[in-house]
Scaffold this motif. Structure first.
Motif, short mmCIF file in Angstrom:
data_model
loop_
_atom_site.label_atom_id
_atom_site.label_comp_id
_atom_site.label_asym_id
_atom_site.label_seq_id
_atom_site.Cartn_x
_atom_site.Cartn_y
_atom_site.Cartn_z
N ALA A 1 0.83 -1.20 0.00
CA ALA A 1 0.00 0.00 0.00
C ALA A 1 0.86 1.24 0.00
CB ALA A 1 -0.92 0.01 1.22
N VAL A 2 0.32 2.30 -0.58
CA VAL A 2 0.97 3.61 -0.60
C VAL A 2 0.68 4.32 0.72
CG1 VAL A 2 0.91 5.88 -1.72
CG2 VAL A 2 0.88 3.80 -3.11
N ILE A 3 1.71 4.89 1.36
CA ILE A 3 1.48 5.60 2.63
C ILE A 3 1.27 7.09 2.41
CG2 ILE A 3 2.71 3.90 4.01
CD1 ILE A 3 5.09 5.87 4.10
N ARG A 4 1.80 7.65 1.29
CA ARG A 4 1.57 9.04 0.96
C ARG A 4 1.61 9.20 -0.55
NH1 ARG A 4 1.60 11.47 5.70
NH2 ARG A 4 3.26 11.06 7.19
N ARG A 5 0.97 10.26 -1.01
CA ARG A 5 1.01 10.58 -2.44
C ARG A 5 1.23 12.08 -2.58
NH1 ARG A 5 -2.84 7.92 -3.66
NH2 ARG A 5 -2.01 6.22 -4.92
N VAL A 6 2.32 12.46 -3.21
CA VAL A 6 2.63 13.88 -3.39
C VAL A 6 2.08 14.34 -4.73
CG1 VAL A 6 4.69 13.75 -1.95
CG2 VAL A 6 4.90 13.40 -4.43
N GLU A 7 2.15 15.64 -4.96
CA GLU A 7 1.69 16.20 -6.23
C GLU A 7 2.60 15.75 -7.37
OE1 GLU A 7 0.54 19.83 -7.48
OE2 GLU A 7 -0.61 20.45 -5.74
N PRO A 8 2.04 15.60 -8.58
CA PRO A 8 2.90 15.32 -9.75
C PRO A 8 3.96 16.40 -9.94
CG PRO A 8 0.60 14.92 -10.29
CD PRO A 8 0.61 15.57 -8.93
N ARG A 9 3.67 17.64 -9.48
CA ARG A 9 4.63 18.75 -9.61
C ARG A 9 5.56 18.80 -8.40
NH1 ARG A 9 0.43 23.60 -10.13
NH2 ARG A 9 -0.29 22.55 -8.25
N PHE A 10 5.71 17.69 -7.68
CA PHE A 10 6.44 17.67 -6.41
C PHE A 10 7.79 18.36 -6.52
CE2 PHE A 10 9.50 15.42 -3.60
CZ PHE A 10 8.98 15.84 -2.38
N LEU A 11 8.61 17.99 -7.49
CA LEU A 11 9.90 18.65 -7.68
C LEU A 11 9.67 19.83 -8.63
CD1 LEU A 11 13.33 16.96 -8.55
CD2 LEU A 11 12.73 19.29 -9.11
N SER A 12 9.68 21.02 -8.07
CA SER A 12 9.53 22.24 -8.86
C SER A 12 10.75 23.12 -8.66
CB SER A 12 8.25 22.99 -8.43
OG SER A 12 7.09 22.22 -8.72
N VAL A 13 10.86 24.17 -9.47
CA VAL A 13 12.02 25.06 -9.38
C VAL A 13 11.56 26.51 -9.36
CG1 VAL A 13 13.60 23.46 -10.52
CG2 VAL A 13 12.31 25.10 -11.91
N THR A 14 12.40 27.38 -8.81
CA THR A 14 12.15 28.81 -8.83
C THR A 14 13.11 29.50 -9.78
OG1 THR A 14 13.70 29.37 -7.06
CG2 THR A 14 11.49 28.68 -6.39
N ILE A 15 12.70 30.67 -10.25
CA ILE A 15 13.58 31.55 -11.01
C ILE A 15 13.69 32.82 -10.19
CG2 ILE A 15 13.92 32.83 -13.15
CD1 ILE A 15 12.13 30.72 -14.50
N ASP A 16 14.88 33.15 -9.75
CA ASP A 16 15.04 34.26 -8.82
C ASP A 16 14.72 35.59 -9.48
OD1 ASP A 16 16.33 34.62 -5.94
OD2 ASP A 16 16.91 36.33 -7.19
N ALA A 17 14.00 36.44 -8.73
CA ALA A 17 13.61 37.75 -9.27
C ALA A 17 14.81 38.64 -9.59
CB ALA A 17 12.70 38.46 -8.26
N SER A 18 15.99 38.27 -9.10
CA SER A 18 17.18 39.06 -9.41
C SER A 18 17.46 39.10 -10.90
CB SER A 18 18.39 38.49 -8.67
OG SER A 18 18.66 37.16 -9.10
N LEU A 19 16.97 38.11 -11.63
CA LEU A 19 17.19 38.08 -13.07
C LEU A 19 16.55 39.28 -13.76
CD1 LEU A 19 18.71 35.95 -14.79
CD2 LEU A 19 16.50 35.14 -15.57
N ALA A 20 15.51 39.83 -13.12
CA ALA A 20 14.83 40.99 -13.69
C ALA A 20 15.39 42.30 -13.15
CB ALA A 20 13.34 40.91 -13.40
N SER A 21 16.55 42.23 -12.46
CA SER A 21 17.15 43.48 -11.95
C SER A 21 17.45 44.43 -13.09
CB SER A 21 18.44 43.15 -11.18
OG SER A 21 19.35 42.44 -12.01
N GLU A 22 17.76 43.87 -14.26
CA GLU A 22 17.78 44.63 -15.50
C GLU A 22 17.05 43.78 -16.52
OE1 GLU A 22 21.38 46.37 -16.92
OE2 GLU A 22 22.14 46.75 -14.89
N GLU A 23 16.08 44.37 -17.19
CA GLU A 23 15.14 43.59 -17.98
C GLU A 23 15.81 42.79 -19.09
OE1 GLU A 23 10.63 44.84 -18.29
OE2 GLU A 23 11.88 45.90 -19.72
N LYS A 24 16.95 43.25 -19.57
CA LYS A 24 17.59 42.56 -20.69
C LYS A 24 17.99 41.14 -20.32
CE LYS A 24 22.13 44.51 -19.47
NZ LYS A 24 23.23 45.39 -19.93
N PHE A 25 18.26 40.88 -19.03
CA PHE A 25 18.69 39.54 -18.64
C PHE A 25 17.57 38.51 -18.73
CE2 PHE A 25 21.83 42.15 -16.12
CZ PHE A 25 22.90 41.86 -16.95
N MET A 26 16.32 38.97 -18.83
CA MET A 26 15.22 38.04 -19.00
C MET A 26 15.34 37.28 -20.31
SD MET A 26 13.34 38.09 -16.30
CE MET A 26 11.95 37.18 -16.93
#
Length: 517
Positions: A42-67
């Motif tokens: 039996a399964v004891i827990r079930r996580v979301e299919p998106r369990f492993l997700s990533v962030t993109i740091d807002a620092s990349l938009a410190s100057e718009e050209k880096f987007m």
């Protein structure tokens, strides 16, 4: 996601450049360092299919050209102000750039990469001095960000600035309203969050916001979203508090009292150590890894008390706070913290883990300044391909030699890659010596092994930014193509030896686990 399966299948690994099977007639009476019993019924827990997700740091938009380097959260999320520069189109108009037009000329990409390296040094100095300038971003940033996630098949959660306050210290929602209206006019489907680590607002900006006011701010945002046809059912996540410490739990408790109904999941942040004064020993210390369980249980208990059944996410997490640990957070050594966090978080009941950061400033990113994969990127790709969302019960009996330095987690295998009933054992050996393990499966079954080791052997290799899979160094085939990530198929044998300082996925393709059918 329980009658224990007591059949123990054992394999033998030797620490060579490849994978080899030991002599099946070897001495079978010798006890392994770790014996594992698993309940496959039996399964004891079930996580979301998106369990492993990533962030993109807002620092990349410190100057718009880096987007343009994207082919956003973080601290600067709360210093970003949407500043429209062109008339909004009619609500029926959609103008998201097509995916085949996002590629930059090579000369421009190289120029931006060089400039981004310099920009990171500026941002790091600002972080150290705790001086954060207000960053203005336009429709171009939003367009590029949405295009990147849309063309990559990702779901986007956009972090709004919570430090825009009124005279009575409530959230000033006018800038967010402008952004939502623009995104709705473009038909950009996305979810939202408000603010980043409210427990540090006073330190960063001289503004103190208590938990109850924070909950009211989220309720205000939810009301705004409910007035939109496109966003009335969109996700809203928060409050993105730092891990429990001192008054931080009070902020979470107060937030839940006034804002729990506004959010679809409660989010918090976790880091193991301070990136400015940590060491390799910390990255390999089982006691440090175990602190995640203590902090997670604190958060889960508080959420359950006020809002039972509310999903809990790690909205931002990595190895070390303060931008990561230079020379460690982007090396092979960081993989032990990352894989253990994925295994432990799923078993404890966290539904999503969002890795800081896919790309951005700091040293805990998944790709380097040239946008080439770092060790944790390869580890994440393998996890996505091999590990399913269902958690199975596992008990490990360790001998004195292994101690807590062999860590194991068991899931159903990813059904997009393997037939129903297959299981994946995530394994890691934090020791300088190989570890002999007994693992559960059908005696007649075949095993696919994916063993990750540093490019160089021994402790020095842990500082490497390259990784070997079953003896071969992983490299991109070209700028767009991943290499073949194939496992070594192993016939049944008596014992398994996990190499020193290694990470591994073992897929038991013929396990026939009832909980995974």
């Amino acid at each position: 996601m329980s009658v224990a399966l007591s059949v123990l299948l054992c394999l033998l690994w030797t620490q060579t450049d490849g994978v080899r099977i030991g002599d099946p007639n070897q001495n079978r009476s010798e006890a392994p360092d770790v014996a594992v019993m698993a309940d496959l019924s039996a399964v004891i827990r079930r996580v979301e299919p998106r369990f492993l997700s990533v962030t993109i740091d807002a620092s990349l938009a410190s100057e718009e050209k880096f987007m343009f380097l994207l082919r956003f959260g973080g601290t600067r999320q709360d210093f970003m102000v949407f500043t429209p520069q062109r008339p909004q189109p009619d609500s029926g108009f959609t103008a998201d750039p097509s995916c085949d037009k996002l590629e930059l000329p090579s000369w421009l990409e190289d120029k931006l990469k060089t400039e981004w390296t310099r920009q990171q040094m500026v941002l790091m100095r600002e972080d150290l001095q705790r001086k954060y300038r207000r960053v203005k971003f336009t429709e171009n940033t939003v367009d590029l960000l949405h295009s990147f996630t849309n063309c990559s098949g990702m779901d986007l959660i956009f972090g709004l600035n919570a430090l825009l306050r009124t005279a009575d210290n409530s959230w000033n929602s006018s800038n967010a309203r402008s952004l939502l209206q623009y995104c709705e006019s473009r038909r950009y489907r996305m979810a939202w969050e408000l603010g980043n680590e409210p427990n540090s607002y006073e330190k960063k900006a001289g503004i103190r916001v208590d938990g109850q006011q924070l909950g009211k701010d989220f309720t205000r945002l939810r009301q705004m979203m409910s007035q939109s046809r496109l966003y009335r059912d969109a996700g809203l996540y928060g409050p993105d508090v730092g891990q429990p410490r001192d008054h931080r739990t009070d902020i979470l408790g107060g937030f839940l009292q006034t804002g729990d109904e506004a959010v679809d999941a409660c989010t918090w942040h976790h880091y193991y150590v301070n990136g400015r004064d940590t060491s390799l020993e910390d990255f390999l210390d089982p006691e440090v890894l175990d602190t995640l369980a203590l902090k997670t249980n604190e958060v889960l208990e508080k959420v359950k008390l006020v809002s039972p059944g509310k999903p809990v996410w790690l909205g931002e997490t990595s190895s070390a706070y303060g931008g990561g640990a230079v020379g460690l957070s982007d090396t092979f050594a960081a993989g032990f913290m990352w894989l253990d966090k994925l295994g432990l978080a799923a078993s404890l009941g966290l539904d999503v883990v969002m890795r800081q950061v896919f790309v951005g400033s700091g040293s805990y990113h998944l790709v380097d300044d040239n946008l080439d994969p770092l060790p944790d990127y390869w580890l994440s790709v393998l996890y996505k391909r091999l590990v399913g969302p269902e958690v199975l019960k596992l008990r490990a009996f360790r001998g004195a030699a292994a101690g807590k330095r062999v860590r194991l987690y068991l899931h159903c295998a990813n059904r997009k890659s393997y037939r129903s009933g297959a299981v994946t054992l995530m394994s890691m050996n934090l020791s300088r010596k190989p570890a002999r393990i007994s693992v559960p499966a059908l005696v007649s079954g075949t095993v696919e092994a994916f063993v990750l080791q540093a490019e160089r052997p021994g402790e020095e290799g842990l500082y490497s930014r390259s990784v070997k899979l079953n003896g071969d160094v992983l490299k991109m085939v070209d700028d767009k193509t991943l290499p073949e990530l194939t496992g070594s198929r192993l016939p049944p044998a008596e014992h398994l030896q996990l190499p020193a300082y290694s990470l591994a996925f073992f897929v038991f393709t013929d396990a026939g686990a009832a909980g995974c059918l």
